[in-house]
Design a protein around this motif. Structure first.
Motif, PDB file in Angstrom:
ATOM      1  N   GLY A  97       0.857  -1.429  -0.081  1.00 30.34           N
ATOM      2  CA  GLY A  97       0.155  -0.060  -0.164  1.00 30.34           C
ATOM      3  C   GLY A  97       0.883   1.488   0.102  1.00 30.34           C
ATOM      4  N   HIS A  98       1.905   1.192   0.617  1.00 25.75           N
ATOM      5  CA  HIS A  98       2.886   2.480   0.582  1.00 25.75           C
ATOM      6  C   HIS A  98       2.274   3.792   1.016  1.00 25.75           C
ATOM      7  N   ILE A  99       1.650   3.475   2.269  1.00 29.75           N
ATOM      8  CA  ILE A  99       0.680   4.612   3.029  1.00 29.75           C
ATOM      9  C   ILE A  99       1.927   5.236   3.824  1.00 29.75           C
ATOM     10  N   THR A 100       1.844   6.590   3.767  1.00 30.90           N
ATOM     11  CA  THR A 100       2.538   7.301   4.509  1.00 30.90           C
ATOM     12  C   THR A 100       1.638   8.240   5.474  1.00 30.90           C
ATOM     13  N   ALA A 101       1.566   8.201   6.793  1.00 26.97           N
ATOM     14  CA  ALA A 101       0.852   9.054   7.664  1.00 26.97           C
ATOM     15  C   ALA A 101       1.055  10.477   7.311  1.00 26.97           C
ATOM     16  N   GLU A 102      -0.073  11.111   7.436  1.00 24.07           N
ATOM     17  CA  GLU A 102      -0.296  12.627   7.216  1.00 24.07           C
ATOM     18  C   GLU A 102       0.070  13.100   5.797  1.00 24.07           C
ATOM     19  N   SER A 103      -0.087  12.305   4.647  1.00 25.81           N
ATOM     20  CA  SER A 103       0.172  12.505   3.641  1.00 25.81           C
ATOM     21  C   SER A 103      -1.011  12.634   2.731  1.00 25.81           C
ATOM     22  N   ASN A 104      -2.128  12.626   3.470  1.00 21.03           N
ATOM     23  CA  ASN A 104      -3.554  13.121   2.617  1.00 21.03           C
ATOM     24  C   ASN A 104      -3.835  12.125   1.567  1.00 21.03           C
ATOM     25  N   GLN A 105      -3.450  10.580   1.947  1.00 19.94           N
ATOM     26  CA  GLN A 105      -3.868   9.536   0.866  1.00 19.94           C
ATOM     27  C   GLN A 105      -5.344   9.062   0.978  1.00 19.94           C
ATOM     28  N   THR A 106      -5.887   8.943  -0.195  1.00 19.66           N
ATOM     29  CA  THR A 106      -7.238   8.375  -0.275  1.00 19.66           C
ATOM     30  C   THR A 106      -7.153   6.953  -0.625  1.00 19.66           C
ATOM     31  N   GLN A 122     -10.538   0.021   7.589  1.00 15.94           N
ATOM     32  CA  GLN A 122     -10.102   0.255   9.230  1.00 15.94           C
ATOM     33  C   GLN A 122      -8.743   0.350   9.099  1.00 15.94           C
ATOM     34  N   ILE A 123      -8.111  -0.854   8.598  1.00 11.87           N
ATOM     35  CA  ILE A 123      -6.568  -0.714   8.865  1.00 11.87           C
ATOM     36  C   ILE A 123      -5.753   0.629   8.041  1.00 11.87           C
ATOM     37  N   GLY A 124      -6.471   0.762   6.758  1.00 10.73           N
ATOM     38  CA  GLY A 124      -6.178   1.870   6.043  1.00 10.73           C
ATOM     39  C   GLY A 124      -6.080   3.144   6.924  1.00 10.73           C
ATOM     40  N   HIS A 125      -7.232   3.466   7.765  1.00 15.48           N
ATOM     41  CA  HIS A 125      -7.187   4.513   8.672  1.00 15.48           C
ATOM     42  C   HIS A 125      -6.532   4.525   9.614  1.00 15.48           C
ATOM     43  N   LEU A 126      -5.977   3.274  10.388  1.00 19.00           N
ATOM     44  CA  LEU A 126      -5.302   3.128  11.372  1.00 19.00           C
ATOM     45  C   LEU A 126      -3.619   3.269  11.043  1.00 19.00           C
ATOM     46  N   MET A 127      -3.511   3.198   9.752  1.00 16.91           N
ATOM     47  CA  MET A 127      -2.003   3.183   9.249  1.00 16.91           C
ATOM     48  C   MET A 127      -1.755   4.482   8.759  1.00 16.91           C
ATOM     49  N   CYS A 129      -4.290   6.420   6.110  1.00 15.81           N
ATOM     50  CA  CYS A 129      -5.000   7.004   5.102  1.00 15.81           C
ATOM     51  C   CYS A 129      -5.877   8.331   5.809  1.00 15.81           C
ATOM     52  N   SER A 130      -6.198   9.304   5.002  1.00 17.54           N
ATOM     53  CA  SER A 130      -6.962  10.589   5.423  1.00 17.54           C
ATOM     54  C   SER A 130      -8.250  10.205   5.068  1.00 17.54           C
ATOM     55  N   ARG A 131      -8.697   9.436   3.890  1.00 20.13           N
ATOM     56  CA  ARG A 131     -10.041   9.140   3.599  1.00 20.13           C
ATOM     57  C   ARG A 131     -10.121   7.618   3.065  1.00 20.13           C
ATOM     58  N   VAL A 132     -11.150   6.776   3.286  1.00 24.00           N
ATOM     59  CA  VAL A 132     -11.469   5.568   2.855  1.00 24.00           C
ATOM     60  C   VAL A 132     -12.590   5.605   2.342  1.00 24.00           C
ATOM     61  N   VAL A 133     -12.881   5.198   1.214  1.00 13.36           N
ATOM     62  CA  VAL A 133     -14.246   4.845   0.532  1.00 13.36           C
ATOM     63  C   VAL A 133     -14.431   3.336   0.125  1.00 13.36           C
ATOM     64  N   GLY A 134     -15.423   2.810   0.605  1.00 13.93           N
ATOM     65  CA  GLY A 134     -15.750   1.447   0.364  1.00 13.93           C
ATOM     66  C   GLY A 134     -16.858   1.341  -0.837  1.00 13.93           C
ATOM     67  N   ILE A 135     -16.538   0.256  -1.538  1.00 17.71           N
ATOM     68  CA  ILE A 135     -17.617  -0.125  -2.574  1.00 17.71           C
ATOM     69  C   ILE A 135     -18.193  -1.587  -2.171  1.00 17.71           C
ATOM     70  N   CYS A 136     -19.637  -1.539  -2.275  1.00 19.66           N
ATOM     71  CA  CYS A 136     -20.075  -2.996  -1.901  1.00 19.66           C
ATOM     72  C   CYS A 136     -21.415  -2.909  -2.657  1.00 19.66           C
ATOM     73  N   GLY A 137     -22.550  -3.916  -2.330  1.00 22.33           N
ATOM     74  CA  GLY A 137     -23.350  -4.011  -3.245  1.00 22.33           C
ATOM     75  C   GLY A 137     -24.967  -4.025  -2.552  1.00 22.33           C
ATOM     76  N   GLY A 173      -8.432  12.018  -6.225  1.00 24.37           N
ATOM     77  CA  GLY A 173      -8.139  10.734  -7.013  1.00 24.37           C
ATOM     78  C   GLY A 173      -7.957   9.736  -6.056  1.00 24.37           C
ATOM     79  N   VAL A 174      -7.409   8.628  -6.205  1.00 25.30           N
ATOM     80  CA  VAL A 174      -7.217   7.470  -5.617  1.00 25.30           C
ATOM     81  C   VAL A 174      -5.744   7.039  -5.516  1.00 25.30           C
ATOM     82  N   ASP A 175      -5.360   6.884  -4.377  1.00 19.14           N
ATOM     83  CA  ASP A 175      -3.872   6.762  -4.059  1.00 19.14           C
ATOM     84  C   ASP A 175      -3.583   5.217  -3.892  1.00 19.14           C
ATOM     85  N   VAL A 176      -4.594   4.629  -3.069  1.00 21.21           N
ATOM     86  CA  VAL A 176      -4.361   3.210  -2.781  1.00 21.21           C
ATOM     87  C   VAL A 176      -5.454   2.459  -3.121  1.00 21.21           C
ATOM     88  N   TYR A 177      -5.431   1.435  -3.758  1.00 18.84           N
ATOM     89  CA  TYR A 177      -6.743   0.599  -3.996  1.00 18.84           C
ATOM     90  C   TYR A 177      -6.618  -0.907  -3.561  1.00 18.84           C
TER      91      TYR A 177
END
Length: 303
Positions: A97-106, A122-127, A129-137, A173-177
Motif C-alpha cells: 500500500g505504501h501508506i505514509t501518515a499525514e500525506s493525505n492519501q485516499t 479500518q486498517i487503512g485509517h489506522l495506518m 490514510c486520511s480518506r477511505v471509501v468502500g464499494i459494496c452491493g 483521486g485514488v492513491d491506494v486501491y
C-alpha cells in the motif's frame, strides 16, 4: 476455495479438491484426545486443511495451537480478523500500500463489506490514510461501512454510476486501491488512480468462474493507464510473509481489544448448510467473514 473446484487452481500454494475425498478448508476445533507431545485434551487448534466433518483424526503437524485470550474467547475470530483474512489485509497494506501518515492519501476498497475488505478499510485509517471509501452491493452494507466501521463514504455499485460517485467522493483521486473483486469495478477505480499510486491485489472474485490466469490481465485501455501513471499492480500472497504472522496477529488482537478494529462475521449453523453458505458468500450474502459452526463441541469452518 472456489479455485479448488477447478482441476487447475491457478495457484501453486493450493491444490484442487479430490473426487470422493472429504472437502477441507480453514477450520478450528478442540482436541478430545491426543498422543502428540505438544497437544493435550482441551487445546484449541486451527488448520488451513480442516476437513468438513464433525470429528476427525488429524496429523498434529498440520495443526496450530491458538490462545483464546487473544480474541477474548471469540474463537471464530481466528478464522477471520485475527487470522488469515486479517493478516492478508494488514500485511497487504503494509507491503503493497505504501501508506505514509499525514500525506493525505485516499484509499478505495472493493468488496468492502467482506472478510478482508471490512478490515482493510479500518486498517487503512489506522495506518494513516486520511480518506477511505468502500464499494459494496447493498444499501445495508453501505450504511454499515460508514456508521460502524469508520469508512468515510460508501458506494453501492448496483445503484448509479460508480465512476461518477468515485469522482465525487474522491476529489483528489485514488492513491491506494485494495482490490477484492477485479472486473469492471476495478477498471473504473484504476481509471481514477493518481500518478505513482498502488493496487493491493487481494482477490478477483468477479473472475473466479472464468478460465483466465491470475491475476487476470487488464483491458488494454486500462493497462495503458496503469503504465502511463506508474501504478503498481503486483500479485500479493500473504503466505510469502510468514515471518510477519506472529507480530501481525498481536497487532490485530491489540487493535481489537482497544476497540479500534471492529469485527463483523456471518455465522451459520450445521454442516448440512455448508453448500448454501458457500453459495451465499460467493454472491455477496455475507457481511464480514462467513463462518459455519458444525458441532456444538466447538468446531468452526471458514468460507
Amino acid at each position: 476455495m472456489r479455485c479448488r473446484m477447478n482441476e487447475d487452481t491457478g495457484s501453486d500454494y493450493i491444490s484442487p479438491w479430490q473426487l470422493s475425498q472429504v472437502v477441507d478448508g480453514g477450520g478450528i476445533g478442540i482436541i478430545e484426545e491426543s498422543k502428540h507431545t505438544n497437544f493435550t485434551k482441551g487445546d484449541f487448534m486451527t488448520s488451513f486443511y480442516w476437513p468438513w466433518q464433525t470429528k476427525v483424526i488429524l496429523d498434529g503437524n498440520i495443526l496450530e495451537k491458538v490462545d483464546p485470550q487473544l480474541v477474548d474467547g471469540h474463537l471464530s475470530y481466528f478464522l477471520g480478523a485475527i487470522g488469515m483474512p486479517g493478516l492478508t489485509s494488514l500485511i497487504g497494506i503494509q507491503e503493497k500500500g505504501h501508506i505514509t501518515a499525514e500525506s493525505n492519501q485516499t484509499m478505495v476498497v472493493s468488496g468492502a463489506a467482506g472478510a478482508c475488505g471490512s478490515l482493510a478499510g479500518q486498517i487503512g485509517h489506522l495506518m494513516g490514510c486520511s480518506r477511505v471509501v468502500g464499494i459494496c452491493g447493498t444499501p445495508e452494507k453501505c450504511l454499515l461501512l460508514t456508521s460502524e466501521l469508520g469508512f468515510d463514504a460508501a458506494i453501492n455499485y448496483k445503484e448509479g454510476s460508480v465512476a461518477e460517485q468515485l469522482r465525487e467522493l474522491c476529489p483528489s483521486g485514488v492513491d491506494v486501491y485494495f482490490d477484492n473483486v477485479g472486473g469492471d469495478i476495478s477498471d473504473t477505480v484504476i481509471s481514477q488512480m493518481n500518478q505513482n499510486s498502488h493496487i493491493i491485489l487481494c482477490g478477483q472474485i468477479s473472475q473466479y468462474n472464468k478460465d483466465v490466469p491470475y491475476p487476470p490481465p487488464l483491458p488494454s485501455a486500462v493497462e495503458a493507464i496503469r503504465k502511463e501513471r506508474n501504478i503498481t499492480r503486483e500479485r500479493f500472497l500473504v503466505l510469502n510473509f510468514k515471518d510477519k504472522f506472529a507480530s501481525g496477529i498481536l497487532q490485530l488482537s491489540q487493535w481489537f481489544k482497544e476497540g479500534k478494529l471492529k469485527i463483523k462475521e456471518t455465522m451459520i449453523n450445521g454442516l448440512e448448510n455448508m453448500g448454501a453458505a458457500f453459495q451465499s458468500m460467493m454472491t455477496g450474502g455475507n457481511i464480514g467473514k462467513q463462518i459455519v459452526c458444525i458441532s456444538e463441541e466447538t468446531s468452526l469452518l471458514s468460507l
